[in-house]
Enzyme design. Structure first.
Site, PDB file in Angstrom:
ATOM      1  CE  LYS A   1      23.794 -94.410 -24.748  1.00 15.12           C
ATOM      2  NZ  LYS A   1      23.234 -93.682 -25.907  1.00 15.12           N
TER       3      LYS A   1
ATOM      4  CB  SER B   1      21.127 -91.247 -23.757  1.00 16.37           C
ATOM      5  OG  SER B   1      21.392 -91.956 -24.968  1.00 16.37           O
TER       6      SER B   1
ATOM      7  CB  SER C   1      22.103 -90.175 -27.660  1.00 17.91           C
ATOM      8  OG  SER C   1      20.827 -89.882 -27.146  1.00 17.91           O
TER       9      SER C   1
END
Length: 474
Positions: A80, A155, A179
């Site tokens: 990420k 996310s 997330s």
């Protein structure tokens, strides 16, 4: 050598160690898939191809010379886009951090490096890590590899997409209100939110200090166990990281859960459960029964209040982190993200302190009622089937409704600080993944991983691969 698509992270690490395949071949394979499929699905933020191939060749030389190999030697990963890597950018899915270049590498990435992993670059994410769907107005939404018109979850959207599409063999994400588990559930992979403070947050862009957790997404529970064994533990750079012994999570995966007691709380989690999601959840419980586990129905405390406390903490802390940017650069946020952040500016300090002070009480009450005398809890991951991107954008009311539906089963677990493992358990009628989450006692990730691994030894949901060629051609 078998097809790389047939291997998971642990199988790949073993193959590299045994000389069945080279780290360079693996890096080339993953970079090719990121280029062909990752870009099409908006999973890629940055690829460091030259650096990755150089590191892979060095890994092959190290093996050939007989050097001691780490548990992730030669394994291709990408993460990420909010983990610092010295000398490189990490945007956090935002315009505001476009010029952010780190001076030091995040502790978790340092630990992966020492374990021999090859870092291919960074993966796309929701803006400022603030969307359960993968929404990003600046760089585009994450597209679900099973059906690109649907959300990927967020996310950590790029992480879910890339692991599902076998573009990388594992990825680190962060989980503040779901997330890691959201994209794991929606993309059909395995994702672990560890206990709060189990993993260092040094060098990781924060959203909410007392909710954020760093954890892995990978194909299997065994893969997550190996990754967690590497990244977990105390850290002098992060004084809040727990000084709790890190067990060998993988060594505990013996395939047996006979006699394990699994709690199924009734009430709140069932109220909005779609029939096909409920059916997949029930089928997964039957598999666990067949493996010798005992399923016990339990009750729940006031989940609406716990959820409200979580929202207060997240809103206040995220607003504090973003306060200066909200004042100086408000137009550099999307309307949806700015609106959610600004809401935290209006809570009184007394409300925030109350939410923090009640946390231990609610955690004890949840464990006493929802878990009872059981070893872990079995919950839906998402109560509804994976929605379309269109259904999660639009009016403020439409967005709020979508966010509540996607986070209903997850956010409270962050407030309570408990570990949770999301595993795929089936597909909906329109061919999109369905997941469940296993929730444990603080620092008892081992029981979750052992249960997830036992389930995955007799099912193959986590082995299913989306048809990326069809999507890339569309």
């Amino acid at each position: 050598m078998s097809n790389l698509l047939e291997l998971d992270l642990v199988g790949l690490a073993d193959a590299i160690r045994d000389g069945d395949i080279s780290a360079e071949t693996v890096a080339e394979f993953c970079l090719d898939r990121l280029t062909r499929y990752g870009v099409a699905l908006n999973a890629v933020a940055r690829m460091d191809a030259d650096e990755a191939l150089h590191a892979a060749r060095a890994a092959d030389l190290a093996r050939a010379s007989g050097k001691k190999l780490g548990p992730l030697h030669g394994v291709a990963l990408a993460h990420k886009d909010l983990f610092d890597r010295a000398g490189r950018t990490s945007l956090g899915g935002s315009k505001i951090r476009a010029d952010h270049v780190a001076s030091e590498t995040a502790s978790v990435l340092q630990r992966l490096d020492l374990a021999g992993a090859i870092d291919l670059g960074t993966l796309q994410m929701a803006e400022m890590a603030l969307s359960p769907s993968g929404y990003n107005e600046h760089y585009g939404h994450g597209l679900n590899p099973w059906a690109p018109s649907h959300v990927s979850g967020g996310s950590s959207s790029g992480s879910g997409i890339a692991v599902a599409g076998r573009m990388v063999f594992g990825s680190l994400g962060t989980d503040t209100g779901g997330s890691i588990r959201q994209p794991a559930a929606m993309c059909g992979v395995t994702g672990l939110k560890p206990t709060l403070r189990r993993v260092s947050g040094a060098g990781v862009m924060p959203l909410s200090w007392s909710l954020d957790c760093v954890g892995p997404l990978a194909q299997s529970a065994r893969d997550c166990a190996r990754l967690l064994s590497v990244i977990a533990g105390s850290d002098p750079r992060d004084g809040s990281a727990a000084e709790v012994r890190v067990p060998d999570y993988e060594a505990a995966l013996n395939g047996s859960i006979r006699g394990l007691r699994i709690a199924v709380p009734r009430g709140y989690y069932d109220e909005t459960l779609e029939p096909q999601v409920a059916a997949a959840r029930n089928e997964s419980l039957q598999v666990l029964r067949d493996l010798g586990a005992h399923v016990v129905e339990t009750r729940l405390p006031d989940m609406d209040t716990i959820g409200a406390m979580m929202q207060v903490v997240m809103a206040c802390e995220s607003a504090t982190i973003h306060r200066r940017w909200l004042a100086e650069r408000p137009k550099d946020y999307s309307d949806q993200v700015r609106g959610r952040l600004e809401a935290g500016l209006y809570y009184p300090a007394t409300r925030y302190i109350e939410a923090l002070s009640l946390r231990a009480h609610f955690t004890e009450e949840y464990l006493r009622t929802a878990m009872g005398n059981c070893d872990l809890i079995h919950l839906p991951a998402i109560a509804v089937s994976v929605p379309t991107i269109t259904a999660t954008t639009g009016s403020e009311e439409q967005v709020t409704t979508a966010i509540r539906a996607l986070t209903r089963c997850m956010g409270a677990i962050n407030y309570l600080g408990l570990p949770s493992l999301c595993v795929p358990v089936g597909f909906s009628g329109d061919g999109l993944p369905i997941g469940v989450q296993l929730v444990g006692k603080p620092f008892d990730e081992s029981v979750l991983l052992r249960t997830g691994d036992a389930f995955q030894r007799v099912t193959d949901w986590h082995r299913r691969i989306p048809d990326c060629d069809r999507i890339a051609a569309a």
